[in-house]
Structures are given as structure tokens and as C-alpha cells.
Design a protein around this motif. Sequence first.
Motif, short mmCIF file in Angstrom:
data_model
loop_
_atom_site.label_atom_id
_atom_site.label_comp_id
_atom_site.label_asym_id
_atom_site.label_seq_id
_atom_site.Cartn_x
_atom_site.Cartn_y
_atom_site.Cartn_z
N LEU A 1 0.75 -1.19 -0.03
CA LEU A 1 0.06 0.06 -0.24
C LEU A 1 0.95 1.33 0.12
N GLY A 2 2.28 1.37 0.21
CA GLY A 2 3.21 2.47 0.14
C GLY A 2 3.71 2.68 1.73
N ALA A 3 4.11 3.82 1.80
CA ALA A 3 4.65 4.24 3.12
C ALA A 3 3.76 5.47 3.54
N PHE A 4 3.70 5.45 5.03
CA PHE A 4 2.77 6.41 5.64
C PHE A 4 3.16 6.76 6.91
N PRO A 5 3.13 8.41 7.08
CA PRO A 5 3.78 8.81 8.30
C PRO A 5 3.27 8.53 9.54
N ASP A 6 4.02 8.79 10.66
CA ASP A 6 3.88 8.24 11.97
C ASP A 6 2.52 9.18 12.56
#
Length: 649
Positions: free
Chosen positions: A245-250
Amino acid sequence: MIKPKPPPGNASIDQEQFLTILSREEALARFEAALFPRDLTADDLALADAAGLVLANDVVAVVDVPPFDRSNVDGFAVRSADLVAAGEALPVRLRLSGEVIACGTAPQLPVTQGMTTPIATGGPIPRGADAVVMVEHTQPAGSGTIEIRRATSPGQSVSYAGSDIARGEVLLRSGTLIGSREIGMLAASGVARVSVVKKPRVTIISTGDELVQPGQALRPAAIFDTNGAIVTAAVSENGGEAHFLGAFPDDEDELEHVMREGLATSDMLILSGGTSKGEGDVSHRIVARLGEPGIIAHGVALKPGKPLCLAVCDGTPVVILPGFPTSAMFTFHDMIVPVLRRLAGLPPRNDARVTAKVPVRIASELGRTEFVMVSLVEGDDGLVAYPTGKGSGAITSFAQADGFLKIDALAEQMPAGTQAEVTLFTPHVRVPDLVIVGSHCTGLDAVTAPLARAGLSVRSISVGSLGGLSAARRGECDLAPIHLLDEKTDTYNTPFLVESLELVPGYRRMQGIVFRAGDKRFEGLNAEDAVRAALKDPSCLMVNRNQGAGTRILIDRLLGDARPDGYWNQPRSHNAVAAAVAQNRADWGMTIAPVARAAGLGFIPFAEEHYDFALVTARKQRPAVRAFLDALASPEVQKALEQAGFRSA
């Protein structure tokens, strides 16, 4: 920046701690107990689409294979009783029946006493015949007859109906991985569709404010997301249907929304990062409220891999891998692959193992089972396992290693000389054609490029000049790149050789002081004056090199007894020194001119050092060694070295 919301119960997120550290065995047992037994979902697929999948049910043969008695050779169908007396001195003459049996042709005429019928390979055996004589063992005799000069036995060159596969026989068992051979068996039995275990759908999410997808611009303090690509590929390799799904911030709210969506459509959810229980690491807090029973294990006595988090949320496994790539891949292969393969109906992996000598002492941490990746080389007395030593954040460790060894949780070290069991990453040992152990240099790529084009494999292990000499003396490499200055004779490399080694001149490279362009503390000075200026400024921070490196000898020569701030910061490569200065983590250091130029740094020449090769004399005639020496002397390589900033020896 959006701050993550606090966890339930007013718990502090300043620095949470792992509540219970479990052993590897206990963590895996708890995880599997919460997931299994369970029924696996099956799909009915066309045979052509079943490759790489696992049979969900036994397949029973509905026909005999072959379905009739058939000939294994081109020849003549005969009655063996007619040839009992046949021999070289007494040939037997048989009459031709008048038909020829080809593949796909049903016989019409029986073979009676004294008769024979020509038959092709695969043709049905006619009535009355019980053997086939190869055409090479017959001779035309005219008037519709042939002569046969050797006896035959019943059943010779005949495959009987059902001799390969019998009707009602279990052709393949459930759990069988379908490959080309299995597809051939199924097709031969007339099977057009099979029931297979459906690949588990695995959703993969990377987390972290610092992550940038490959292909995008890399902003300051950011890194490319490698775990997403690595885990996606590893899931596919182990029977899963991967969806990244990709990279997501915290951001806790955004991340929870994505995790719930992934969980709703998946058989397994895998995240990387956000599991260390530090501020900003929010993934484990979200998992705790996604479903029952929730977190099974958070913190495993592994190195690398301690922050691993395992959970089961309403029957779906949820995994949070450590953020560092090596930690993520070790824990994935060791802890997650067994579960994933069970979900895919695949058998456990059967990892190959070999025994190898560890040439150096490996320190370990009491209380944690440690896995150490190693590169294998062929020594005089068998395989030698060199630790890669790049740390849990290294990307190349997995790709360049051949396998790993295990240090028990109760051991604080593995002594040098230990015969250790190495678990291989591949089914077989990949011993390289050429082994180079010693000092690191970017110029080596130019020398070894022709060998790679010729199909030769090269293993280069960076341990410093002194480490390379030790390896060469022990017979663990073919060549050791060295650049060691003997201060008594002011001579490079030759004084350090022993009887079993000989020197191969390499090339010259300029070592010097690097600094950020425009730094007035260094501009316009020679190397000695630049170091004196740095020592006078308490705020001037240096970056050193590791002990055993030839560069370290030059630095210590300049410093004398001085030990300025930053002296004990000791990276193992020229590139690491340049990066520290370029990124303002240090103000000066020593590296080679090509690396300084590539980093856009100021450079003050100090000494042109001799980068040569200590050759193990006993290995001089090996084809790969000869190829290396020829490449080193070739005009093509000499030109490439000069273009890179080096000078011919």
C-alpha cells in the motif's frame, strides 16, 4: 506536524519499554497456537494456472497411464514363443501381417504364430503379440518376411496399461507443490482442473516520517523505503499474494485508518517500523485495539530483531517488523515465513546447512539469541565464514551474505577458530571464483568489471589492510588489497609480506584532508598546517578511520600524540568519512581524492599511497587469479582507473 494521540490509559509515550521479552521459540509457539489449526481456502483452477500453488485435495487417477499396452521402441510386434530358438547362427523368419501400427492407430489384425507387425514407438500392442523387437535387430528377407537373429522375452520393450499410473491410484497428495512435473502427471491422467490452496492475500505497509519511495527526490534526513519492496518480494517468494500500500507517516489516525482497511481485505497484515515503543512509534498501539486477542508477543530475545511485534486480530495475523532492513528480513524469514507458508499450504522450508570455520572472534550479547550473517569462502582447510559486520540497518548484508550462523543466548562470544553451522540462504554453497579480502577501494570495481563480464564471480570483503594480510596468511583469500606504510623504511607494503605472499603492484591513490568547501580553517593550507589549525580549534570535530586501515596509519602520523574530539569515531570506509564531513557531522577527516571529488568536498593532498595486492603464491595459477592480473594490466582498466582519479603504478 500532527502529534499521535496518546494511548488508552494515559500511558506515557516518552519512552515505553518492552513489557516481556520472549524467547524466539516461545514467541513463535504462541503465535502459531493463536492461528492454527484453521481451514485453508481452496480455489478451482485450470491446470495451466496451477503452477506454483499447492493442491488442496488428493488427486486420484481416473484412467490408466498408459491406457493400453504400448511399444517403447520402433520395431516389430512379435510372439516371444516364436523366437525361443533364434540366434546368430539360426535366424527365425517371420511373415509380415500386412498392417503397420503407428501412434494413434488401433491395430486391426492379430499377430498369430509365425507372424509379426511393424510398430512405431508408442503404438498399441496388437492382439497375440507379447513383445517388441527393435528394428535394428531385424533384417528384411524378401517376399514379405523378416529375419530375427536373437531371442526375446515376454514383455520386452512393452509398457503395460497402468504401469505408469493405475486407475484409482492417488496421483498426488494434498499439500503437493505443483510444478512442471506435477502438471505433466495431471495432464497425462486427463485432469483439466485442480483444487488448490488459495494464496493468502498479504497487505504490506511501511511506516515512518523519514520514508521516501524509490524514484522520488530524497529530502534532507530522509531515506528510501527499502522494506516495502523487500517484504513484498519475500511474501511472493513464500506463497503469498502481496499487496503493497505504500509508506505512511507516523500519524496515528491516518495509520489506523489504513491498517483497518488492510486488515478487512487481507489474510495477513505486515507493517515495518513503529514497533520500538519509542516516541513516534505508534503501530503497536494501534494493533492493540484492532481485535482479539491482540498482541501475542512484543519483544523477542533476538539480535537483530528484538522489537518484533506479533498479534492476532479476530483471527487475522498482524506483524510489525523492525524498521531496520536487516532486522526486518531476519525476523521475517525466521518468524513469519513458517506461518505464511502454513497459510499457503506450503511445507516448511528445508534450509541447507554447512560447517565453516569462523576466522575472527564475534562478540555477542548475553540473553539474546544472535544471528550473524556471513560470507563463505574456500580456505586451505575447508569453508571459512566471514561476518558481514554491517549492522541491522545495512541493505546489502542480506544480498551479499551466503547464510547466517547462530550464537546461543547464553554465550557472550564466538571464539575465533570455531567450527560453526551456517544456515544457507540458497540450496547450495556459492563459493566465488575469486576472493579479495582487505582494504576497501572504489577502484576495485574497475578492475573486477572484466571478470564479471566473463562470468566469473568475485567476493570482496572489507576488513582493512591488516585484516586482509591475516586472511591471506591463513589461506582464506586469493588477494589482499593493502596500503600499509612502514615508518622505519618509509616503504609501502613490501615490509609486511611473508614468505607465502608476493606483491602485485596495483595503482596509486592520493590520500588527503577533506573539509567542506569554503571552510576558512582549511582553505589554502597544506595537510600539516590544516591539522594544526584543527587542533587549535576546540569546536573543530574530526572523523577518523578504523584500526587496521592504512588510512588510519597516515592520520596517526599527522596527529602524533593528539587525540582531538571525534578521534574515536571510526567508520570503515572512505565514503563514510566523506559523508560525515559533507553532512556536517564532522569538520574534517582523511579520504582519497576520488571520493572527496564525488562528495563535492574540499581536498588537501597529503600522501600518494600505494594500493597494491598481496597475492597468495599458492593460488597464483588459478584461472580467476590469472584473469584478475590480466585485467589489472590491461589498457582498458588502466584508462578506467585514471578516469576515476587514480594513477597507474
